[in-house]
Design an enzyme around this catalytic site. Structure first.
Site, PDB file in Angstrom:
ATOM      1  N   GLU A  17     -16.691 -44.506 -25.363  1.00 43.58           N
ATOM      2  CA  GLU A  17     -15.321 -45.045 -25.426  1.00 43.58           C
ATOM      3  C   GLU A  17     -15.213 -46.342 -24.630  1.00 43.58           C
ATOM      4  O   GLU A  17     -15.722 -46.432 -23.523  1.00 43.58           O
ATOM      5  CB  GLU A  17     -14.337 -44.007 -24.879  1.00 43.58           C
ATOM      6  CG  GLU A  17     -12.895 -44.490 -24.944  1.00 43.58           C
ATOM      7  CD  GLU A  17     -11.892 -43.390 -24.621  1.00 43.58           C
ATOM      8  OE1 GLU A  17     -11.980 -42.300 -25.216  1.00 43.58           O
ATOM      9  OE2 GLU A  17     -11.030 -43.635 -23.758  1.00 43.58           O
ATOM     10  N   TYR A  49      -6.075 -47.626 -27.364  1.00 43.95           N
ATOM     11  CA  TYR A  49      -4.899 -48.309 -27.909  1.00 43.95           C
ATOM     12  C   TYR A  49      -3.841 -48.349 -26.830  1.00 43.95           C
ATOM     13  O   TYR A  49      -3.350 -47.305 -26.401  1.00 43.95           O
ATOM     14  CB  TYR A  49      -4.412 -47.494 -29.098  1.00 43.95           C
ATOM     15  CG  TYR A  49      -3.221 -47.995 -29.868  1.00 43.95           C
ATOM     16  CD1 TYR A  49      -3.409 -48.685 -31.070  1.00 43.95           C
ATOM     17  CD2 TYR A  49      -1.920 -47.729 -29.445  1.00 43.95           C
ATOM     18  CE1 TYR A  49      -2.322 -49.102 -31.814  1.00 43.95           C
ATOM     19  CE2 TYR A  49      -0.826 -48.155 -30.195  1.00 43.95           C
ATOM     20  CZ  TYR A  49      -1.031 -48.836 -31.377  1.00 43.95           C
ATOM     21  OH  TYR A  49       0.050 -49.237 -32.111  1.00 43.95           O
ATOM     22  N   ALA A 127       1.951 -36.113 -31.405  1.00 44.68           N
ATOM     23  CA  ALA A 127       0.772 -36.607 -32.136  1.00 44.68           C
ATOM     24  C   ALA A 127       0.669 -35.950 -33.504  1.00 44.68           C
ATOM     25  O   ALA A 127       0.273 -36.582 -34.483  1.00 44.68           O
ATOM     26  CB  ALA A 127      -0.490 -36.327 -31.316  1.00 44.68           C
ATOM     27  N   TYR A 148      -7.289 -30.776 -24.537  1.00 42.41           N
ATOM     28  CA  TYR A 148      -7.235 -30.730 -23.068  1.00 42.41           C
ATOM     29  C   TYR A 148      -7.793 -29.404 -22.552  1.00 42.41           C
ATOM     30  O   TYR A 148      -7.104 -28.379 -22.600  1.00 42.41           O
ATOM     31  CB  TYR A 148      -5.771 -30.926 -22.608  1.00 42.41           C
ATOM     32  CG  TYR A 148      -5.215 -32.232 -23.118  1.00 42.41           C
ATOM     33  CD1 TYR A 148      -5.315 -33.386 -22.357  1.00 42.41           C
ATOM     34  CD2 TYR A 148      -4.661 -32.324 -24.401  1.00 42.41           C
ATOM     35  CE1 TYR A 148      -4.865 -34.606 -22.841  1.00 42.41           C
ATOM     36  CE2 TYR A 148      -4.201 -33.544 -24.897  1.00 42.41           C
ATOM     37  CZ  TYR A 148      -4.315 -34.673 -24.112  1.00 42.41           C
ATOM     38  OH  TYR A 148      -3.881 -35.887 -24.594  1.00 42.41           O
ATOM     39  N   GLN A 179     -10.085 -34.537 -23.118  1.00 38.09           N
ATOM     40  CA  GLN A 179      -9.846 -35.186 -21.833  1.00 38.09           C
ATOM     41  C   GLN A 179     -11.059 -34.934 -20.943  1.00 38.09           C
ATOM     42  O   GLN A 179     -11.771 -33.941 -21.139  1.00 38.09           O
ATOM     43  CB  GLN A 179      -8.608 -34.488 -21.234  1.00 38.09           C
ATOM     44  CG  GLN A 179      -8.140 -34.996 -19.919  1.00 38.09           C
ATOM     45  CD  GLN A 179      -7.551 -36.376 -20.074  1.00 38.09           C
ATOM     46  OE1 GLN A 179      -8.241 -37.372 -19.933  1.00 38.09           O
ATOM     47  NE2 GLN A 179      -6.275 -36.427 -20.383  1.00 38.09           N
TER      48      GLN A 179
HETATM   49  P1  FAD Z   1       0.531 -34.362 -28.201  1.00 39.57           P
HETATM   50  O1  FAD Z   1      -0.521 -33.620 -28.904  1.00 39.57           O
HETATM   51  O2  FAD Z   1       1.731 -34.768 -28.973  1.00 39.57           O
HETATM   52  O3  FAD Z   1       0.972 -33.504 -26.931  1.00 39.57           O
HETATM   53  C1  FAD Z   1       1.811 -34.038 -25.926  1.00 39.57           C
HETATM   54  C2  FAD Z   1       2.514 -32.899 -25.192  1.00 39.57           C
HETATM   55  O4  FAD Z   1       3.475 -32.310 -26.061  1.00 39.57           O
HETATM   56  C3  FAD Z   1       1.580 -31.770 -24.766  1.00 39.57           C
HETATM   57  O5  FAD Z   1       2.028 -31.275 -23.529  1.00 39.57           O
HETATM   58  C4  FAD Z   1       1.756 -30.726 -25.874  1.00 39.57           C
HETATM   59  O6  FAD Z   1       1.475 -29.409 -25.412  1.00 39.57           O
HETATM   60  C5  FAD Z   1       3.232 -30.914 -26.192  1.00 39.57           C
HETATM   61  N1  FAD Z   1       3.581 -30.550 -27.575  1.00 39.57           N
HETATM   62  C6  FAD Z   1       2.896 -30.853 -28.712  1.00 39.57           C
HETATM   63  N2  FAD Z   1       3.539 -30.370 -29.794  1.00 39.57           N
HETATM   64  C7  FAD Z   1       4.661 -29.761 -29.342  1.00 39.57           C
HETATM   65  C8  FAD Z   1       5.743 -29.081 -29.965  1.00 39.57           C
HETATM   66  N3  FAD Z   1       5.801 -28.933 -31.296  1.00 39.57           N
HETATM   67  N4  FAD Z   1       6.755 -28.597 -29.177  1.00 39.57           N
HETATM   68  C9  FAD Z   1       6.706 -28.756 -27.824  1.00 39.57           C
HETATM   69  N5  FAD Z   1       5.702 -29.396 -27.184  1.00 39.57           N
HETATM   70  C10 FAD Z   1       4.695 -29.882 -27.932  1.00 39.57           C
HETATM   71  N6  FAD Z   1      -3.404 -42.811 -24.429  1.00 39.57           N
HETATM   72  C11 FAD Z   1      -3.180 -44.096 -24.809  1.00 39.57           C
HETATM   73  O7  FAD Z   1      -2.116 -44.654 -24.484  1.00 39.57           O
HETATM   74  N7  FAD Z   1      -4.105 -44.802 -25.537  1.00 39.57           N
HETATM   75  C12 FAD Z   1      -5.286 -44.256 -25.909  1.00 39.57           C
HETATM   76  O8  FAD Z   1      -6.102 -44.898 -26.555  1.00 39.57           O
HETATM   77  C13 FAD Z   1      -5.571 -42.903 -25.511  1.00 39.57           C
HETATM   78  N8  FAD Z   1      -6.721 -42.295 -25.865  1.00 39.57           N
HETATM   79  C14 FAD Z   1      -6.957 -40.980 -25.502  1.00 39.57           C
HETATM   80  C15 FAD Z   1      -8.149 -40.367 -25.915  1.00 39.57           C
HETATM   81  C16 FAD Z   1      -8.405 -39.035 -25.565  1.00 39.57           C
HETATM   82  C17 FAD Z   1      -9.693 -38.401 -26.018  1.00 39.57           C
HETATM   83  C18 FAD Z   1      -7.453 -38.307 -24.812  1.00 39.57           C
HETATM   84  C19 FAD Z   1      -7.722 -36.881 -24.422  1.00 39.57           C
HETATM   85  C20 FAD Z   1      -6.256 -38.900 -24.421  1.00 39.57           C
HETATM   86  C21 FAD Z   1      -5.988 -40.250 -24.762  1.00 39.57           C
HETATM   87  N9  FAD Z   1      -4.804 -40.890 -24.394  1.00 39.57           N
HETATM   88  C22 FAD Z   1      -4.568 -42.202 -24.768  1.00 39.57           C
HETATM   89  C23 FAD Z   1      -3.803 -40.197 -23.574  1.00 39.57           C
HETATM   90  C24 FAD Z   1      -2.724 -39.486 -24.424  1.00 39.57           C
HETATM   91  O9  FAD Z   1      -1.946 -40.440 -25.089  1.00 39.57           O
HETATM   92  C25 FAD Z   1      -1.874 -38.664 -23.454  1.00 39.57           C
HETATM   93  O10 FAD Z   1      -2.606 -37.603 -22.912  1.00 39.57           O
HETATM   94  C26 FAD Z   1      -0.527 -38.201 -23.986  1.00 39.57           C
HETATM   95  O11 FAD Z   1       0.281 -37.798 -22.875  1.00 39.57           O
HETATM   96  C27 FAD Z   1      -0.610 -37.024 -24.960  1.00 39.57           C
HETATM   97  O12 FAD Z   1      -1.132 -37.404 -26.156  1.00 39.57           O
HETATM   98  P2  FAD Z   1      -1.481 -36.297 -27.290  1.00 39.57           P
HETATM   99  O13 FAD Z   1      -1.902 -37.058 -28.471  1.00 39.57           O
HETATM  100  O14 FAD Z   1      -2.374 -35.266 -26.756  1.00 39.57           O
HETATM  101  O15 FAD Z   1      -0.016 -35.694 -27.525  1.00 39.57           O
END
Ligand code: FAD
Length: 289
Positions: A17, A49, A127, A148, A179
Protein backbone atom coordinates in the site's frame (compact mmCIF):
# COMPACT_ATOMS: atom_id res chain seq x y z
CA UNK A 1 -7.13 -8.36 -14.02
CA UNK A 2 -9.62 -8.68 -11.18
CA UNK A 3 -7.85 -8.94 -7.80
CA UNK A 4 -10.30 -11.69 -6.81
CA UNK A 5 -8.63 -13.86 -9.47
CA UNK A 6 -5.23 -13.67 -7.76
CA UNK A 7 -6.73 -15.27 -4.67
CA UNK A 8 -8.03 -18.13 -6.81
CA UNK A 9 -4.63 -18.89 -8.26
CA UNK A 10 -2.09 -18.36 -5.44
CA UNK A 11 -1.47 -18.15 -1.73
CA UNK A 12 -0.50 -15.82 -0.19
CA UNK A 13 -1.42 -12.92 -2.47
CA UNK A 14 1.16 -10.22 -1.70
CA UNK A 15 0.17 -6.56 -1.91
CA UNK A 16 1.72 -3.23 -0.99
CA UNK A 17 0.00 0.00 0.00
CA UNK A 18 1.18 3.51 -0.84
CA UNK A 19 -0.31 6.95 -0.31
CA UNK A 20 -0.24 9.96 -2.67
CA UNK A 21 2.41 12.61 -2.00
CA UNK A 22 1.33 15.46 0.25
CA UNK A 23 -0.57 18.41 -1.17
CA UNK A 24 2.10 20.54 -2.83
CA UNK A 25 4.28 17.70 -4.06
CA UNK A 26 3.76 16.62 -7.66
CA UNK A 27 2.47 13.12 -8.42
CA UNK A 28 5.77 12.33 -10.16
CA UNK A 29 7.55 12.57 -6.79
CA UNK A 30 6.25 9.10 -5.99
CA UNK A 31 7.35 7.45 -9.25
CA UNK A 32 10.74 6.36 -7.89
CA UNK A 33 8.96 4.70 -4.98
CA UNK A 34 6.61 2.85 -7.33
CA UNK A 35 9.51 1.78 -9.50
CA UNK A 36 11.33 0.26 -6.52
CA UNK A 37 8.14 -1.40 -5.25
CA UNK A 38 7.36 -2.81 -8.71
CA UNK A 39 10.77 -4.50 -8.77
CA UNK A 40 9.58 -6.55 -5.77
CA UNK A 41 6.89 -8.03 -8.03
CA UNK A 42 3.91 -7.74 -5.68
CA UNK A 43 0.60 -9.07 -6.99
CA UNK A 44 -0.93 -5.60 -6.67
CA UNK A 45 -0.23 -2.14 -5.28
CA UNK A 46 -3.01 -0.18 -3.60
CA UNK A 47 -3.22 3.61 -3.54
CA UNK A 48 -5.05 5.38 -0.70
CA UNK A 49 -7.72 8.02 -1.20
CA UNK A 50 -7.78 11.27 0.70
CA UNK A 51 -6.46 9.53 3.86
CA UNK A 52 -6.61 11.75 6.93
CA UNK A 53 -8.74 14.21 4.99
CA UNK A 54 -5.72 15.89 3.39
CA UNK A 55 -7.44 16.27 0.06
CA UNK A 56 -5.29 14.07 -2.13
CA UNK A 57 -8.12 12.08 -3.74
CA UNK A 58 -7.57 13.53 -7.20
CA UNK A 59 -4.09 11.99 -7.19
CA UNK A 60 -5.34 8.47 -6.43
CA UNK A 61 -6.50 7.73 -9.97
CA UNK A 62 -3.38 9.24 -11.50
CA UNK A 63 -1.04 7.21 -9.29
CA UNK A 64 -3.05 3.99 -9.68
CA UNK A 65 -2.87 4.56 -13.42
CA UNK A 66 0.94 4.86 -13.27
CA UNK A 67 1.14 1.66 -11.19
CA UNK A 68 -0.84 -0.21 -13.81
CA UNK A 69 0.09 1.39 -17.11
CA UNK A 70 3.65 2.63 -16.54
CA UNK A 71 4.97 -0.04 -14.18
CA UNK A 72 2.78 -3.00 -15.22
CA UNK A 73 1.57 -3.97 -11.74
CA UNK A 74 -2.13 -4.51 -11.01
CA UNK A 75 -3.55 -1.47 -9.20
CA UNK A 76 -6.17 -1.15 -6.48
CA UNK A 77 -7.63 2.36 -6.11
CA UNK A 78 -9.08 3.14 -2.68
CA UNK A 79 -12.24 5.25 -2.62
CA UNK A 80 -14.06 6.75 0.37
CA UNK A 81 -17.73 7.69 0.04
CA UNK A 82 -18.66 10.12 2.80
CA UNK A 83 -19.69 13.48 1.32
CA UNK A 84 -19.92 12.03 -2.22
CA UNK A 85 -23.04 11.89 -4.35
CA UNK A 86 -23.80 9.33 -7.06
CA UNK A 87 -22.56 11.59 -9.86
CA UNK A 88 -19.17 12.02 -8.15
CA UNK A 89 -18.84 8.27 -7.67
CA UNK A 90 -19.71 7.72 -11.34
CA UNK A 91 -17.14 10.28 -12.44
CA UNK A 92 -14.37 8.71 -10.30
CA UNK A 93 -15.19 5.20 -11.54
CA UNK A 94 -15.33 6.32 -15.19
CA UNK A 95 -11.93 7.98 -14.78
CA UNK A 96 -10.51 4.73 -13.39
CA UNK A 97 -12.04 2.74 -16.22
CA UNK A 98 -10.51 5.06 -18.80
CA UNK A 99 -7.16 4.42 -17.12
CA UNK A 100 -7.58 0.67 -17.42
CA UNK A 101 -8.09 0.17 -13.65
CA UNK A 102 -10.42 -2.65 -12.68
CA UNK A 103 -10.17 -2.78 -8.87
CA UNK A 104 -11.54 -0.49 -6.15
CA UNK A 105 -11.39 -0.73 -2.35
CA UNK A 106 -14.79 0.65 -1.27
CA UNK A 107 -14.57 2.56 2.00
CA UNK A 108 -16.62 4.93 4.08
CA UNK A 109 -13.74 7.16 5.25
CA UNK A 110 -13.23 8.63 8.71
CA UNK A 111 -15.89 10.95 10.07
CA UNK A 112 -14.30 14.34 10.92
CA UNK A 113 -14.08 14.84 14.69
CA UNK A 114 -17.16 16.31 16.32
CA UNK A 115 -19.46 15.67 13.33
CA UNK A 116 -22.46 13.37 13.19
CA UNK A 117 -22.28 11.20 10.04
CA UNK A 118 -25.98 11.86 9.44
CA UNK A 119 -25.23 15.59 9.05
CA UNK A 120 -22.70 15.05 6.25
CA UNK A 121 -23.82 15.75 2.69
CA UNK A 122 -23.80 12.93 0.11
CA UNK A 123 -25.66 9.81 -0.97
CA UNK A 124 -23.70 7.23 1.01
CA UNK A 125 -23.62 6.58 4.74
CA UNK A 126 -21.68 3.35 5.02
CA UNK A 127 -19.09 1.60 2.84
CA UNK A 128 -21.64 -1.07 1.99
CA UNK A 129 -23.77 1.62 0.23
CA UNK A 130 -20.80 2.48 -2.02
CA UNK A 131 -20.01 -1.19 -2.57
CA UNK A 132 -23.63 -1.87 -3.63
CA UNK A 133 -23.56 1.15 -5.96
CA UNK A 134 -20.39 0.03 -7.71
CA UNK A 135 -21.04 -3.71 -7.83
CA UNK A 136 -24.60 -3.06 -9.07
CA UNK A 137 -23.62 -0.66 -11.85
CA UNK A 138 -20.10 -1.64 -12.89
CA UNK A 139 -19.64 -5.37 -13.53
CA UNK A 140 -16.28 -4.45 -15.08
CA UNK A 141 -15.00 -3.43 -11.62
CA UNK A 142 -13.91 -5.83 -8.85
CA UNK A 143 -14.61 -4.30 -5.46
CA UNK A 144 -13.03 -5.06 -2.09
CA UNK A 145 -13.65 -3.77 1.44
CA UNK A 146 -11.90 -3.07 4.75
CA UNK A 147 -12.06 -5.41 7.74
CA UNK A 148 -11.04 -4.97 11.37
CA UNK A 149 -9.57 -7.92 13.33
CA UNK A 150 -10.25 -6.12 16.63
CA UNK A 151 -13.51 -4.49 15.47
CA UNK A 152 -13.83 -0.99 14.02
CA UNK A 153 -13.06 1.68 16.60
CA UNK A 154 -16.61 3.15 16.47
CA UNK A 155 -18.39 -0.17 16.77
CA UNK A 156 -19.65 -1.43 20.13
CA UNK A 157 -18.36 -4.99 19.65
CA UNK A 158 -16.40 -7.22 17.29
CA UNK A 159 -19.53 -9.39 16.82
CA UNK A 160 -21.57 -6.38 15.67
CA UNK A 161 -18.77 -5.18 13.40
CA UNK A 162 -18.62 -8.61 11.75
CA UNK A 163 -22.37 -8.39 11.13
CA UNK A 164 -21.70 -5.11 9.31
CA UNK A 165 -18.81 -6.75 7.46
CA UNK A 166 -21.18 -9.44 6.23
CA UNK A 167 -23.40 -6.69 4.76
CA UNK A 168 -20.42 -5.50 2.70
CA UNK A 169 -19.92 -9.01 1.36
CA UNK A 170 -23.64 -9.26 0.52
CA UNK A 171 -23.39 -5.90 -1.23
CA UNK A 172 -20.76 -7.32 -3.57
CA UNK A 173 -17.30 -7.14 -1.93
CA UNK A 174 -15.08 -9.84 -3.41
CA UNK A 175 -12.07 -9.62 -1.06
CA UNK A 176 -11.12 -7.97 2.24
CA UNK A 177 -8.01 -6.20 3.50
CA UNK A 178 -7.59 -5.75 7.23
CA UNK A 179 -6.55 -2.91 9.42
CA UNK A 180 -3.06 -3.35 10.87
CA UNK A 181 -2.72 -5.60 13.91
CA UNK A 182 0.27 -6.76 15.97
CA UNK A 183 -1.08 -9.95 17.50
CA UNK A 184 -1.78 -12.75 15.04
CA UNK A 185 -4.01 -14.55 17.55
CA UNK A 186 -6.48 -11.67 17.22
CA UNK A 187 -6.48 -12.11 13.45
CA UNK A 188 -7.10 -15.87 13.73
CA UNK A 189 -9.97 -15.30 16.20
CA UNK A 190 -11.51 -12.70 13.88
CA UNK A 191 -11.08 -14.97 10.83
CA UNK A 192 -12.91 -17.84 12.53
CA UNK A 193 -15.71 -15.59 13.77
CA UNK A 194 -16.15 -14.01 10.34
CA UNK A 195 -16.20 -17.41 8.64
CA UNK A 196 -18.85 -18.64 11.08
CA UNK A 197 -21.00 -15.61 10.19
CA UNK A 198 -20.69 -16.44 6.49
CA UNK A 199 -17.91 -14.05 5.49
CA UNK A 200 -16.41 -16.47 3.02
CA UNK A 201 -14.29 -14.28 0.74
CA UNK A 202 -10.46 -14.03 0.82
CA UNK A 203 -8.97 -11.88 3.57
CA UNK A 204 -5.55 -10.23 3.29
CA UNK A 205 -3.85 -9.48 6.59
CA UNK A 206 -2.67 -5.86 6.93
CA UNK A 207 0.87 -5.62 8.33
CA UNK A 208 2.54 -2.37 9.35
CA UNK A 209 6.22 -2.59 10.35
CA UNK A 210 7.08 -0.36 13.31
CA UNK A 211 9.29 2.57 12.34
CA UNK A 212 9.01 4.84 15.37
CA UNK A 213 7.23 5.26 18.69
CA UNK A 214 5.29 8.30 17.46
CA UNK A 215 4.05 6.41 14.36
CA UNK A 216 2.71 3.60 16.55
CA UNK A 217 1.15 5.98 19.07
CA UNK A 218 -0.65 7.81 16.24
CA UNK A 219 -1.87 4.60 14.61
CA UNK A 220 -3.20 2.95 17.75
CA UNK A 221 -4.93 6.17 18.75
CA UNK A 222 -6.58 6.39 15.32
CA UNK A 223 -7.61 2.77 14.86
CA UNK A 224 -7.64 1.25 18.35
CA UNK A 225 -5.25 -1.64 17.58
CA UNK A 226 -3.88 -3.20 20.76
CA UNK A 227 -0.18 -3.35 21.55
CA UNK A 228 1.21 -6.70 22.71
CA UNK A 229 3.86 -6.64 25.44
CA UNK A 230 6.51 -7.68 22.88
CA UNK A 231 5.96 -4.44 20.95
CA UNK A 232 6.00 -2.30 24.09
CA UNK A 233 9.33 -3.93 25.01
CA UNK A 234 10.78 -3.16 21.56
CA UNK A 235 9.64 0.46 21.83
CA UNK A 236 11.29 0.78 25.26
CA UNK A 237 14.49 -1.08 24.43
CA UNK A 238 15.19 1.02 21.34
CA UNK A 239 13.86 4.33 22.61
CA UNK A 240 17.19 6.09 21.88
CA UNK A 241 18.24 3.94 18.91
CA UNK A 242 16.04 4.75 15.88
CA UNK A 243 17.90 2.38 13.52
CA UNK A 244 17.75 -0.46 16.06
CA UNK A 245 14.01 0.18 16.46
CA UNK A 246 13.43 -0.14 12.71
CA UNK A 247 15.45 -3.38 12.56
CA UNK A 248 13.56 -4.86 15.51
CA UNK A 249 10.22 -3.65 14.09
CA UNK A 250 10.85 -5.27 10.72
CA UNK A 251 12.02 -8.47 12.38
CA UNK A 252 8.77 -8.51 14.36
CA UNK A 253 6.60 -7.98 11.28
CA UNK A 254 8.54 -10.68 9.36
CA UNK A 255 7.81 -13.13 12.19
CA UNK A 256 4.15 -12.09 11.99
CA UNK A 257 4.10 -12.67 8.22
CA UNK A 258 5.78 -16.08 8.48
CA UNK A 259 3.35 -17.22 11.14
CA UNK A 260 0.39 -16.04 9.03
CA UNK A 261 1.69 -17.95 6.02
CA UNK A 262 2.23 -21.07 8.14
CA UNK A 263 -1.41 -20.75 9.12
CA UNK A 264 -2.63 -20.50 5.53
CA UNK A 265 -3.44 -16.79 5.25
CA UNK A 266 -5.06 -15.77 1.93
CA UNK A 267 -2.95 -12.66 1.50
CA UNK A 268 -0.45 -10.30 3.13
CA UNK A 269 -0.92 -6.56 2.61
CA UNK A 270 2.07 -4.46 3.68
CA UNK A 271 1.57 -0.85 4.66
CA UNK A 272 4.80 0.46 3.10
CA UNK A 273 4.46 4.07 4.26
CA UNK A 274 6.06 4.88 0.89
CA UNK A 275 9.35 3.37 2.12
CA UNK A 276 10.50 0.78 -0.45
CA UNK A 277 13.27 -0.55 1.82
CA UNK A 278 10.63 -1.48 4.40
CA UNK A 279 8.62 -3.39 1.81
CA UNK A 280 11.79 -4.98 0.44
CA UNK A 281 12.81 -6.39 3.81
CA UNK A 282 9.27 -7.59 4.57
CA UNK A 283 8.91 -9.32 1.20
CA UNK A 284 12.34 -10.90 1.63
CA UNK A 285 10.87 -12.77 4.60
CA UNK A 286 8.22 -14.24 2.29
CA UNK A 287 10.71 -15.07 -0.49
CA UNK A 288 13.15 -16.76 1.88
CA UNK A 289 10.60 -19.45 2.62
P1 FAD B 1 -17.91 0.94 7.17
O1 FAD B 1 -17.78 -0.46 6.73
O2 FAD B 1 -19.03 1.74 6.62
O3 FAD B 1 -17.98 0.94 8.77
C1 FAD B 1 -17.88 2.14 9.51
C2 FAD B 1 -18.54 1.94 10.88
O4 FAD B 1 -19.94 1.83 10.71
C3 FAD B 1 -18.10 0.66 11.59
O5 FAD B 1 -18.03 0.93 12.97
C4 FAD B 1 -19.23 -0.33 11.27
O6 FAD B 1 -19.35 -1.34 12.27
C5 FAD B 1 -20.42 0.62 11.27
N1 FAD B 1 -21.53 0.16 10.42
C6 FAD B 1 -21.45 -0.37 9.16
N2 FAD B 1 -22.68 -0.65 8.69
C7 FAD B 1 -23.56 -0.28 9.65
C8 FAD B 1 -24.98 -0.31 9.76
N3 FAD B 1 -25.75 -0.77 8.76
N4 FAD B 1 -25.56 0.18 10.90
C9 FAD B 1 -24.78 0.66 11.91
N5 FAD B 1 -23.43 0.71 11.86
C10 FAD B 1 -22.83 0.24 10.75
N6 FAD B 1 -9.46 5.88 4.88
C11 FAD B 1 -9.27 6.86 3.96
O7 FAD B 1 -9.68 8.01 4.19
N7 FAD B 1 -8.63 6.61 2.77
C12 FAD B 1 -8.16 5.38 2.46
O8 FAD B 1 -7.59 5.17 1.40
C13 FAD B 1 -8.32 4.32 3.42
N8 FAD B 1 -7.89 3.07 3.17
C14 FAD B 1 -8.09 2.06 4.10
C15 FAD B 1 -7.66 0.76 3.79
C16 FAD B 1 -7.86 -0.28 4.71
C17 FAD B 1 -7.38 -1.66 4.36
C18 FAD B 1 -8.51 -0.02 5.94
C19 FAD B 1 -8.72 -1.12 6.94
C20 FAD B 1 -8.97 1.26 6.24
C21 FAD B 1 -8.76 2.32 5.32
N9 FAD B 1 -9.20 3.62 5.58
C22 FAD B 1 -9.01 4.63 4.64
C23 FAD B 1 -9.85 3.96 6.85
C24 FAD B 1 -11.39 3.84 6.79
O9 FAD B 1 -11.90 4.83 5.94
C25 FAD B 1 -11.90 4.03 8.22
O10 FAD B 1 -11.53 2.96 9.04
C26 FAD B 1 -13.38 4.36 8.35
O11 FAD B 1 -13.61 4.87 9.67
C27 FAD B 1 -14.30 3.15 8.15
O12 FAD B 1 -14.34 2.77 6.85
P2 FAD B 1 -15.11 1.41 6.42
O13 FAD B 1 -15.06 1.37 4.95
O14 FAD B 1 -14.61 0.26 7.17
O15 FAD B 1 -16.59 1.79 6.90
Amino acid sequence: MFISEFYRSKKPVVSLEIFPPKKDNPVESIYNTIEELSALKPDFISVTYSAGGVGTSEKTAEIASAVKNKYGIEALAHMTCIRLDRAQVASFVENLKQNNIQNILGLRGDIPEGLDPRDLPGDFRFARDLIAEISGNYPEICIGAAAYPEGHIECESLEKDIEHLKLKVEAGAKFLITQLFFDNELFYRFYEMALKKGVNIPISAGIMPILSKSQIQKMIFMCGASLPAAIVKILNRYEHDPEGLIDAGIEYSCRQINDLIDNGVDGVHIYTMNRPEIAKRSIAAINRR
